[in-house]
Scaffold this active site. Structure first.
Site, short mmCIF file in Angstrom:
data_model
loop_
_atom_site.label_atom_id
_atom_site.label_comp_id
_atom_site.label_asym_id
_atom_site.label_seq_id
_atom_site.Cartn_x
_atom_site.Cartn_y
_atom_site.Cartn_z
N CYS A 1 -13.98 6.67 -1.90
CA CYS A 1 -13.08 5.64 -2.41
C CYS A 1 -12.56 6.04 -3.79
CB CYS A 1 -13.81 4.30 -2.49
SG CYS A 1 -12.81 2.99 -3.24
N CYS B 1 -14.39 5.53 1.58
CA CYS B 1 -13.08 4.91 1.81
C CYS B 1 -12.86 4.85 3.31
CB CYS B 1 -11.97 5.73 1.16
SG CYS B 1 -10.31 5.20 1.68
N CYS C 1 0.85 -1.19 0.00
CA CYS C 1 0.00 0.00 0.00
C CYS C 1 0.88 1.25 0.00
CB CYS C 1 -0.88 -0.02 1.24
SG CYS C 1 -1.91 1.44 1.46
N CYS D 1 -11.05 -4.04 0.62
CA CYS D 1 -11.03 -3.22 -0.60
C CYS D 1 -11.32 -4.07 -1.83
CB CYS D 1 -9.68 -2.53 -0.76
SG CYS D 1 -9.35 -1.24 0.46
#
Length: 384
Positions: A277, A317, A20, A324
């Site tokens: 998101c 988000c 990430c 996810c």
């Protein structure tokens, strides 16, 4: 001049990242500030923007077998700053160092654009700061604002004659992101076998890559506009469609370049990280643009974007995590659905054209900023 700007933007906004991008940001910032002996550390103060805190909170950190901010900090102490957003590459995790650091770590969350600062107290004070973008290489506000004035037709014109260095970046993106889509995500996480072979392949390919990245698999992704998951969403549905249909590499490169351009355009109209998101909304807009171009040429892109605008914008988000992959599955279905739908201008936030749709979604993303405070409060109150 216009093409030069577009090329510069693409070179800056498509980057390789391991794990990430938010834990990569933390790890790289810590690596830039670390003392020679990590056991000499008396205190680490980590100052993060809200989005970075949120996205790093529950996500896997490559080569650590762990999830969250503490292993990202420890990974940064073990990693090489020269590796940038691939800072966790080749590290050997140290459980003893984690035990030593975790009670010496203080985290502060601030309201800011992408931001991470590490202040380490050891034999002296060591400091490092990364701001403006995950890599620290920021495009100026002037250039971003100029890019935001471009039209869809400017992007269409650009992809008809893509510079060779950009073609090479897109080819690398295809290779790197495809590699992350194996192995397929475990069936005990999501069982999906749609009768539509094209949609089934698109969803499995994309969600597998996102899942693998969120558990911290030791494989990089090509991030677009600061997000690896956004890069995966913007590219893998198109790559998967190409694999199961035409296998037209020239058309694929054009479609992926268009997707990257519109994903970045969407990010500039909101932000790199938001309460909305971005992977579904900004990456989804990119994938819709690219897929529509791949299938229909330039004629249906705006209609497809209108349909997408009528569907999923506003999806929240709540940070980077394995869940996810489920949001991306919903996003890919919406992307595919929008290619064959027609929603008129008088519907909700649907704009009269591509540019207005993006601006409207951006306005909503920016208005959702207070939602982040609630999400962060929920995360801080979790008893993990």
């Amino acid at each position: 001049m216009k093409d030069e700007l577009i090329t510069q933007i693409l070179k800056n906004e498509i980057v390789k990242a391991l794990g990430c991008t938010e834990v990569g940001l933390i790890g790289h910032t810590v690596a830039k500030a670390k003392p020679k002996d990590p056991y000499s550390i008396e205190k680490i103060t980590l100052i993060l923007d809200k989005g970075t805190f949120k996205n790093a909170f529950s996500v896997g950190v490559p080569n650590t077998g762990k999830f969250g901010i503490i292993p990202a900090v420890v990974g940064g102490l073990l990693g090489k700053k020269e590796n940038g957003l691939e800072v966790f590459k080749d590290i050997k995790y140290d459980e003893n160092l984690e035990d030593y650091i975790k009670n010496r770590l203080k985290i502060e969350v601030i309201d800011s654009d992408v931001y991470c600062k590490a202040i380490i107290k050891a034999d002296k004070i060591y400091e490092s700061e990364t701001k403006g973008s995950h890599s620290g290489k920021s495009i100026s506000s002037e250039l971003k604002n100029t890019y935001k004035t471009l039209k869809l037709k400017d992007f269409i014109e650009y992809i008809e004659d893509i510079p060779e260095d950009i073609v090479n970046i897109i080819k690398q993106t295809i290779e790197v992101n495809k590699n992350l889509s194996t192995p397929e995500l475990p069936k005990d996480f999501m069982k999906l076998n749609l009768k539509d072979d094209i949609l089934n392949h698109m969803i499995k390919k994309t969600t597998s890559a996102v899942y693998n990245r969120m558990i911290g698999m030791n494989k990089p992704a090509m991030a677009i506009a600061g997000s690896g998951n956004m890069g995966l969403t913007a590219t893998l549905p198109i790559i998967a469609y190409d694999e199961i249909t035409e296998n037209d590499k020239e058309k694929l490169i054009k479609a992926l370049t268009l997707s990257a351009l519109t994903t970045i355009y969407s990010a500039y109209h909101s932000s790199y990280i938001s309460a909305m998101c971005g992977c579904v909304n900004r990456g989804g807009i990119g994938a819709v643009s690219g897929l529509s171009y791949y299938i229909f040429g330039e004629n249906r892109i705006e209609e497809s974007i209108k349909s997408f605008t009528a569907n999923l914008p506003g999806i929240v988000c709540d940070g980077g995590k394995i869940g996810c992959a489920l949001k991306i599955a919903s996003g890919v279905f919406s992307i595919y659905l929008s290619l064959f739908s027609n929603v008129p201008y008088n519907n909700g936030i649907v704009g009269k054209n591509f540019e207005e749709c993006i601006k409207n979604i951006g306005k909503i993303a920016n208005a959702m900023s207070p939602v982040d405070d609630v999400i962060i409060e929920i995360l801080k109150n979790k008893n993990l």
